[in-house]
Scaffold this motif. Structure first.
Motif, short mmCIF file in Angstrom:
data_model
loop_
_atom_site.label_atom_id
_atom_site.label_comp_id
_atom_site.label_asym_id
_atom_site.label_seq_id
_atom_site.Cartn_x
_atom_site.Cartn_y
_atom_site.Cartn_z
N PHE A 32 -78.03 -43.21 105.22
CA PHE A 32 -76.54 -43.39 104.82
C PHE A 32 -76.33 -42.72 103.58
CE2 PHE A 32 -78.34 -47.50 103.34
CZ PHE A 32 -77.79 -47.44 102.07
N TYR A 33 -77.25 -42.80 102.66
CA TYR A 33 -77.23 -42.01 101.29
C TYR A 33 -76.91 -40.50 101.46
CZ TYR A 33 -77.87 -41.21 96.30
OH TYR A 33 -77.98 -41.21 95.02
N SER A 34 -77.26 -39.84 102.77
CA SER A 34 -76.90 -38.59 102.98
C SER A 34 -75.92 -38.25 103.38
CB SER A 34 -78.22 -37.81 103.80
OG SER A 34 -78.00 -38.83 105.07
N VAL A 35 -75.05 -39.10 103.56
CA VAL A 35 -73.79 -39.10 104.41
C VAL A 35 -72.71 -39.29 103.10
CG1 VAL A 35 -71.74 -40.44 105.48
CG2 VAL A 35 -74.02 -40.57 106.44
N ILE A 36 -73.03 -39.85 101.99
CA ILE A 36 -72.27 -39.80 100.79
C ILE A 36 -72.51 -38.22 99.98
CG2 ILE A 36 -71.80 -40.95 98.69
CD1 ILE A 36 -72.86 -43.32 99.72
N ALA A 37 -73.66 -38.06 100.08
CA ALA A 37 -73.97 -36.75 99.57
C ALA A 37 -73.12 -35.64 100.29
CB ALA A 37 -75.61 -36.42 99.58
N GLY A 38 -73.10 -35.62 101.56
CA GLY A 38 -72.32 -34.72 102.35
C GLY A 38 -71.05 -34.66 101.83
N TRP A 39 -70.39 -35.97 101.77
CA TRP A 39 -68.73 -36.08 101.07
C TRP A 39 -68.75 -35.12 99.88
CZ3 TRP A 39 -68.19 -42.04 101.30
CH2 TRP A 39 -68.14 -42.55 102.68
N THR A 40 -69.82 -35.25 98.91
CA THR A 40 -69.55 -34.52 97.85
C THR A 40 -69.71 -32.96 97.84
OG1 THR A 40 -72.16 -34.67 97.29
CG2 THR A 40 -71.06 -36.40 96.44
N LEU A 41 -70.33 -32.68 98.75
CA LEU A 41 -70.43 -31.05 99.10
C LEU A 41 -68.93 -30.85 99.53
CD1 LEU A 41 -73.83 -30.41 100.64
CD2 LEU A 41 -73.16 -29.96 98.18
N HIS A 42 -68.61 -31.41 100.39
CA HIS A 42 -67.14 -31.18 100.94
C HIS A 42 -66.27 -31.07 100.02
CE1 HIS A 42 -63.88 -31.55 103.64
NE2 HIS A 42 -63.49 -32.60 103.04
N TYR A 43 -66.33 -32.09 99.00
CA TYR A 43 -64.93 -32.37 97.90
C TYR A 43 -65.47 -31.19 96.94
CZ TYR A 43 -62.56 -36.40 99.33
OH TYR A 43 -61.75 -37.36 99.95
N ALA A 44 -66.34 -30.73 96.71
CA ALA A 44 -66.85 -29.58 95.99
C ALA A 44 -66.14 -28.28 96.14
CB ALA A 44 -68.18 -29.64 95.53
N LEU A 45 -66.32 -28.10 97.61
CA LEU A 45 -65.98 -26.74 98.43
C LEU A 45 -64.31 -26.89 98.21
CD1 LEU A 45 -66.29 -24.04 99.93
CD2 LEU A 45 -66.44 -25.83 101.91
N ASN A 46 -64.01 -27.94 98.46
CA ASN A 46 -62.38 -28.06 98.78
C ASN A 46 -61.69 -28.04 97.23
OD1 ASN A 46 -62.49 -28.27 101.44
ND2 ASN A 46 -61.51 -30.17 101.73
N SER A 47 -62.23 -28.63 96.24
CA SER A 47 -61.79 -28.46 94.86
C SER A 47 -61.69 -27.10 94.55
CB SER A 47 -62.83 -29.22 93.99
OG SER A 47 -62.07 -29.45 92.69
N PHE A 48 -62.91 -26.33 94.48
CA PHE A 48 -63.09 -24.93 94.04
C PHE A 48 -61.93 -23.91 94.74
CE2 PHE A 48 -67.62 -25.78 92.65
CZ PHE A 48 -67.34 -25.57 91.20
#
Length: 449
Positions: A112-128
């Motif tokens: 389940f930690y990998s789920v949160i890690a995936g969220w951070t990648l999604h948010y990084a891309l959408n922020s840039f």
């Protein structure tokens, strides 16, 4: 008890070894995951700011450091995975079973930690790209994202990258990448801290974080600080036992413990000096719980000059922290599979990662997704796994470590390399002070106190 047999066991654990610097970097990478850069700031906001930080530091010294050293000593003395190291030192299958608690805990946390890690990648891309700041309410954005199937793709990506690194081995994979990622993490942290501290009104956030007001402390906040100190060091989950089995004999475990604890604390403090000046500068509420990162901070970045770039850097920071932690968590069951079934590293990594992804699918789809209606004890699947691992498996794992090295294995105790008054204090803490403190964490976590 068979400390003599442990000398023979010292040859176990394969020929893979960390270099001295590589071990410290990798151990720091494991410790400074989302627990420091995501959870630490929001629980600090919830429980009173600077006074909570001081209690956290005290608990880190009294609980975190001694247990960290104990786990590394068991790993290097036993020269096996998180389960077999106990068995090698005690010549007892019972202790091997207790050690397996850490293996199982690490596996489930990774799912389940990998789920949160995936969220951070999604948010990084959408922020840039600026898509994160399209005027839509940030609560709505988060709920829309987590209600679909795209979190599965991001989870698959983070686990795939982790498997690729782990399959390359200890020195050629885990160590090599941590030597790059940890300095990169430091650079990003310092850039973001510099920006946060120069925001108008940031001083109020710094004061909240660094100027203690002990009137805000409660019994609950002390117990939460104790739990955070314990869990932020990656103890109780077999990680430091596994990493310890790869440590060279020349490495001073005492110095490594100080370095890892110092790095862990430094990163947590810098994270606070990013989050609180930013939230206070824009008049946002720091006591927002988990939503502080995915809802509150995007609102601050949207109002900041070059906010898309700084927001992107912040979520890259979270992604790197999560990635280095997943490397250590996933290595625990991989090492177990290699020892238990004599698999090659590539085969153990592939099978472990694949099963971990499958087990993690329900978690990814339970945070607003198609499985959000399924609850266990009033919690969705994601929160239930988090609760069981953090509040049951990890305290039990930590208690096993303290009792084993405090009362069972003289060989593991000697491996720590301590002597004189320091050794006596360490043993006293492991035998008398830390076990009841861990029990307190456990009882508080399950709602008994």
């Amino acid at each position: 008890m068979s400390d003599v047999s442990s000398d023979k066991a010292a040859g176990k654990g394969g020929g893979e070894r960390f270099s001295s610097l590589g071990f410290i970097m990798s151990a720091i990478g494991s410790a400074i995951g989302l627990g420091n850069l995501w959870k630490f700031p929001y629980i600090t906001g919830l429980y009173g700011g600077a006074a909570f930080v001081l209690i956290f530091i005290f608990c880190l010294l009294i609980v975190g450091m001694p247990v960290l050293l104990a786990e590394m000593a068991i790993g290097r003395a036993g020269r096996g995975n998180a389960s077999s190291s106990f068995r090698n030192l005690a010549s007892s299958g019972r202790w091997g079973f207790f050690g397996f608690i850490g293996v199982f805990g690490s596996f489930m946390i990774t799912s389940f930690y990998s789920v949160i890690a995936g969220w951070t990648l999604h948010y990084a891309l959408n922020s840039f790209t600026g898509k994160l700041y399209n005027g839509v309410d940030y609560n709505v954005q988060f709920e829309t994202f987590t209600s679909g199937y795209s979190p599965l793709g991001w989870q698959f990506l983070i686990l795939g990258l982790s498997a690729w690194v782990i399959a390359r081995g200890v020195s050629g994979g885990i160590e090599k990448f941590n030597k790059v990622l940890i300095p990169a993490l430091a650079v990003v942290l310092l850039i973001l801290m510099g920006r946060a501290l120069t925001l108008p009104g940031s001083g109020e956030g710094v004061e909240f974080f660094l100027m203690p007001d002990f009137s805000k402390l409660t019994g609950e906040s002390i117990l939460v600080a104790l739990g955070q100190a314990f869990f932020s060091m990656s103890v109780g989950m077999g990680v430091m036992i596994t990493y310890g089995s790869y440590v060279q004999k020349e490495q001073s475990l005492g110095k490594a413990t100080v370095a890892v604890t110092g790095g862990n604390l430094l990163y947590a403090i810098i994270a606070g000096l990013i989050v609180f000046p930013t939230t206070f500068s824009f008049g946002l509420e720091p006591a927002q719980g988990p939503g502080l990162v995915f809802v509150v901070l995007p609102a601050a970045f949207s109002a900041m000059p070059l906010g898309a770039a700084f927001g992107g850097l912040f979520f890259v920071l979270l992604a790197i922290a999560a990635f280095t932690s997943i490397l250590s968590l996933l290595e625990v069951p991989v090492a177990f599979a290699m020892d238990r079934w004599k698999w090659t590293r590539a085969k153990a990594t592939a099978w472990t990662t694949a099963v971990c992804f499958i087990v993690g699918v329900p978690s990814a789809l339970s945070v607003g997704g198609v499985l959000s209606g399924i609850t266990i004890g009033g919690k969705n699947i994601f929160d239930s796994l988090d609760f069981v691992t953090s509040n049951v498996l990890l305290p039990v794992g930590g208690l096993v470590v303290t009792l084993f090295i405090g009362y069972k294995s003289k060989r593991a105790m000697e491996e720590a390399g301590l002597n004189g008054p320091i050794l006596k204090i360490w043993v006293f803490l492991l035998r008398v002070i830390i076990p009841p403190m861990i029990v307190l964490i456990f009882l508080y976590s399950i709602g008994v106190i």
